[in-house]
Design an enzyme around this catalytic site. Structure first.
Site, PDB file in Angstrom:
ATOM      1  N   GLN A   8      45.014  27.318  55.268  1.00 38.29           N
ATOM      2  CA  GLN A   8      44.456  28.578  55.746  1.00 38.29           C
ATOM      3  C   GLN A   8      43.875  28.447  57.154  1.00 38.29           C
ATOM      4  O   GLN A   8      43.881  29.413  57.925  1.00 38.29           O
ATOM      5  CB  GLN A   8      43.383  29.080  54.779  1.00 38.29           C
ATOM      6  CG  GLN A   8      43.927  29.446  53.418  1.00 38.29           C
ATOM      7  CD  GLN A   8      45.084  30.420  53.501  1.00 38.29           C
ATOM      8  OE1 GLN A   8      44.922  31.572  53.914  1.00 38.29           O
ATOM      9  NE2 GLN A   8      46.272  29.974  53.122  1.00 38.29           N
ATOM     10  N   HIS A  64      46.007  29.602  60.130  1.00 34.34           N
ATOM     11  CA  HIS A  64      46.292  31.022  60.359  1.00 34.34           C
ATOM     12  C   HIS A  64      45.658  31.546  61.636  1.00 34.34           C
ATOM     13  O   HIS A  64      46.264  32.333  62.367  1.00 34.34           O
ATOM     14  CB  HIS A  64      45.761  31.859  59.188  1.00 34.34           C
ATOM     15  CG  HIS A  64      46.755  32.073  58.098  1.00 34.34           C
ATOM     16  ND1 HIS A  64      47.937  32.736  58.279  1.00 34.34           N
ATOM     17  CD2 HIS A  64      46.735  31.728  56.787  1.00 34.34           C
ATOM     18  CE1 HIS A  64      48.607  32.786  57.145  1.00 34.34           C
ATOM     19  NE2 HIS A  64      47.892  32.175  56.220  1.00 34.34           N
ATOM     20  N   GLU A 102      38.160  34.734  50.212  1.00 32.03           N
ATOM     21  CA  GLU A 102      39.452  35.382  49.985  1.00 32.03           C
ATOM     22  C   GLU A 102      40.257  34.604  48.944  1.00 32.03           C
ATOM     23  O   GLU A 102      40.807  35.183  48.005  1.00 32.03           O
ATOM     24  CB  GLU A 102      40.211  35.443  51.311  1.00 32.03           C
ATOM     25  CG  GLU A 102      41.599  36.040  51.214  1.00 32.03           C
ATOM     26  CD  GLU A 102      42.370  35.912  52.522  1.00 32.03           C
ATOM     27  OE1 GLU A 102      43.379  36.618  52.674  1.00 32.03           O
ATOM     28  OE2 GLU A 102      41.966  35.105  53.394  1.00 32.03           O
ATOM     29  N   HIS A 103      40.375  33.300  49.124  1.00 33.99           N
ATOM     30  CA  HIS A 103      41.050  32.422  48.173  1.00 33.99           C
ATOM     31  C   HIS A 103      40.047  31.394  47.658  1.00 33.99           C
ATOM     32  O   HIS A 103      39.268  30.850  48.451  1.00 33.99           O
ATOM     33  CB  HIS A 103      42.200  31.650  48.829  1.00 33.99           C
ATOM     34  CG  HIS A 103      43.151  32.501  49.610  1.00 33.99           C
ATOM     35  ND1 HIS A 103      43.022  32.714  50.972  1.00 33.99           N
ATOM     36  CD2 HIS A 103      44.261  33.185  49.221  1.00 33.99           C
ATOM     37  CE1 HIS A 103      44.000  33.485  51.387  1.00 33.99           C
ATOM     38  NE2 HIS A 103      44.771  33.786  50.358  1.00 33.99           N
ATOM     39  N   ASP A 152      50.449  32.475  47.959  1.00 32.56           N
ATOM     40  CA  ASP A 152      50.928  33.139  49.168  1.00 32.56           C
ATOM     41  C   ASP A 152      52.374  33.593  49.027  1.00 32.56           C
ATOM     42  O   ASP A 152      52.770  34.591  49.640  1.00 32.56           O
ATOM     43  CB  ASP A 152      50.831  32.188  50.370  1.00 32.56           C
ATOM     44  CG  ASP A 152      49.473  32.233  51.043  1.00 32.56           C
ATOM     45  OD1 ASP A 152      48.677  33.142  50.732  1.00 32.56           O
ATOM     46  OD2 ASP A 152      49.202  31.359  51.883  1.00 32.56           O
ATOM     47  N   HIS A 210      27.339  80.041  39.824  1.00 37.81           N
ATOM     48  CA  HIS A 210      27.969  79.179  38.825  1.00 37.81           C
ATOM     49  C   HIS A 210      27.682  79.721  37.417  1.00 37.81           C
ATOM     50  O   HIS A 210      28.582  79.836  36.577  1.00 37.81           O
ATOM     51  CB  HIS A 210      27.431  77.746  38.922  1.00 37.81           C
ATOM     52  CG  HIS A 210      28.001  76.936  40.035  1.00 37.81           C
ATOM     53  ND1 HIS A 210      27.906  77.302  41.345  1.00 37.81           N
ATOM     54  CD2 HIS A 210      28.675  75.746  40.016  1.00 37.81           C
ATOM     55  CE1 HIS A 210      28.483  76.388  42.108  1.00 37.81           C
ATOM     56  NE2 HIS A 210      28.965  75.430  41.321  1.00 37.81           N
TER      57      HIS A 210
END
Length: 425
Positions: free
Chosen positions: A255, A258, A323-324, A357, A416
Site C-alpha cells: 500500500q 500507491h 482502510e485495510h 485488491d 396537517h
C-alpha cells in the site's frame, strides 16, 4: 519507519492528532469551484480547454468509440484477460449476496406498508490515469452497479498522450461499461454532475482520485450522490511473534507504493518483530520500481507501534480505523468481533492484502482517513434507492386519526390535522 513505544493512552492521542490533521486545501477548493462553474456553464468546450491545460492533450471527441474498445481488448495479453475474468467471477459471486429485496407488510387490517428497492438510472465511474493504471478498480465499481440493475454506467478517465491503457479499456468491456469519455480531474466530476453536450449527467459518482477529484466530488454532492471522499491508501497490520517479518513488510509496502501520503502501520506486542519488520521494509523498499513513492509514505505517514498485549493492539487499530486491516495471528478469525473500525479485513497469515485488491471478491473501494468509523465498502446497496409506501383504508385511518391530529397540533401544524379530519366530515 518510526517505532513507537509509549503508553496506550499516548498512542491513542497520537492517532487522534494524525487523523484530525487537515491539509491547507483553500487553494484546491477555490480552483475546483471555478472548474465546476466553468464546466456547468460552458460544457464540452470548458472540458477540452482543461484537458489541454492539465493533461496536455487536444481532444476533438470526448467519447471513446466501441471500435477502439474492441481493438484494445483484442490486443490485451490473454493472461491479463483471464485474470480479469477470474476477478469478475469472484466479485460477481460475492456482490450478488448483497442484493436486497423489496418488502410489503399487511399485518394491520386496512393498512399496507412497504419499501420498494429500485436501481439508480445512471452512474458515473471515475478511473484515475496518473502514476498507475487500475483496471481492477473498474471491475470493483461497475460490477456491483450492474448487479443492482443500473442501466447506464459511464466511465471517465484522463486522456493519455499515447492513448488509453489497453487493459483499462479491456476491463471496461469485461465489466459492462456502457459509455467511456476521455476526461479527468475536477472537470470530469463536473461533467458527470451537470452534464455537457456530449456527456449526459448521472445520478451518482463513484471511484477514487487525487485531491482535485476528491474535492470536486465533495462540492457536487447534493447535485448528485457520491460513494465517499477517498484519500490516500492505508494498511494496518496486527501481528504477533509468529508472523514472518519479510511477509509483514511486503504487505505494508503493497500500500505504501500507491502514494507518498499512503499510511502503512504495524501494531505488535513483539518488539523483536517490530525491529525485524522495520529492517525488512528498509531492505525491500530499495528493490521496488516505485521506491521513491513507497519511501516517502514510510517516512511521512508510516509507524510501528509496540503495545503491551494484543487487546491493546486492537484498541489502537480501532482508533486508526484503517482502510485495510490484516490480522496476522494464529486462529485470526476468532478476533473478528474485536474489530470495530476497518474498511476490509484480511484474516490469517496467507490473506495478503493484494488478494482483496484483485480476486477475492469483496470490494476494494473502501473508506480511508479514519472514515471506516462510519463509511462502508462500496457495494450493491450503493447503487439502489429506496421508496417507502403506505396505503390506508378509511376505517384504518379512523382508528389512528386522533393520534395523528394530536401530534400535528403539538407541532403547530393545523393544516396537517385538518387534512385528516376532512376525511370524516
Amino acid at each position: 519507519m518510526q517505532i513507537i513505544e509509549e503508553s496506550l493512552d499516548q498512542m491513542l492521542k497520537q492517532v487522534a492528532i494524525r487523523t484530525n490533521k487537515v491539509a491547507n486545501r483553500a487553494e484546491v477548493e477555490k480552483s475546483v469551484r471555478d472548474i465546476i462553474a466553468n464546466v456547468a456553464q460552458n460544457g464540452d468546450q470548458a472540458v477540452k480547454d482543461y484537458e489541454k491545460k492539465f493533461d496536455r492533450v487536444e481532444l476533438d471527441d470526448l467519447a471513446v468509440s466501441q471500435s477502439e474498445i474492441d481493438d484494445a481488448y483484442d490486443k490485451t495479453d490473454q493472461d491479463v484477460i483471464d485474470a480479469l475474468e477470474l476477478a469478475k467471477r469472484n466479485i460477481t459471486s460475492f456482490h450478488k449476496m448483497e442484493i436486497e429485496d423489496s418488502f410489503v407488510d399487511a399485518k394491520q387490517k386496512g393498512v399496507i406498508r412497504g419499501e420498494k428497492i429500485a436501481p439508480l438510472a445512471a452512474v458515473g465511474v471515475y478511473v484515475p490515469g496518473g502514476t498507475a493504471a487500475y483496471p481492477s478498480s473498474i471491475l470493483m465499481n461497475v460490477i456491483p452497479a450492474k448487479i443492482a440493475g443500473v442501466k447506464r454506467v459511464v466511465m471517465v478517465t484522463p486522456p493519455q498522450t499515447n492513448g488509453l491503457n489497453k487493459a483499462v479499456l479491456a476491463a471496461a468491456k469485461i465489466a459492462g461499461v456502457d459509455e467511456i469519455y476521455t476526461v479527468g480531474g475536477a472537470q470530469a466530476i463536473a461533467s458527470l454532475a451537470y452534464g455537457t453536450e456530449t456527456i449526459p449527467r448521472v445520478d451518482k459518482i463513484t471511484g477514487p482520485g487525487n485531491a482535485y477529484v476528491a474535492t470536486a466530488k465533495k462540492q457536487v454532492f447534493g447535485q448528485v450522490d457520491i460513494d465517499m471522499i477517498a484519500g490516500p491508501s492505508e494498511i494496518g497490520v496486527i501481528a504477533g511473534s509468529q508472523a514472518v517479518a519479510s511477509q509483514v513488510a511486503a504487505d505494508l509496502l503493497s500500500q505504501a507504493e500507491h502514494d507518498k501520503l499512503a499510511r502503512p502501520i504495524l501494531v505488535t506486542d513483539d518488539k523483536q518483530l517490530a525491529i525485524n519488520v522495520n529492517a525488512e521494509m528498509n531492505r525491500q523498499v530499495k528493490l521496488l520500481p516505485r521506491q521513491e513513492i513507497a519511501q516517502a509514505a514510510m517516512d511521512n505517514e508510516g509507524f510501528i507501534a509496540v503495545v503491551k498485549n494484543i487487546d491493546d493492539a486492537f484498541t489502537l487499530m480501532n482508533a486508526v480505523a484503517p482502510e485495510h486491516l490484516e490480522v496476522q495471528l494464529p486462529d485470526a478469525i476468532s478476533y473478528l468481533n474485536q474489530i470495530q473500525n476497518a474498511g476490509s479485513v484480511f484474516l490469517g497469515f496467507s490473506a495478503s492484502e493484494p488478494v482483496g485488491d484483485y480476486v477475492a471478491g469483496p470490494n476494494h473501494i473502501l473508506p480511508t482517513g479514519g472514515t471506516a468509523r462510519f463509511f462502508s465498502p462500496l457495494g450493491v446497496q450503493d447503487f439502489v434507492k429506496r421508496t417507502q409506501f403506505v396505503s390506508y383504508t378509511r376505517p384504518a385511518l379512523k382508528k389512528q386519526a386522533d393520534a395523528i391530529t394530536t401530534l400535528a397540533r403539538v407541532e403547530g401544524l393545523e393544516a396537517h390535522a385538518r387534512a385528516i379530519e376532512s376525511r370524516f366530515k
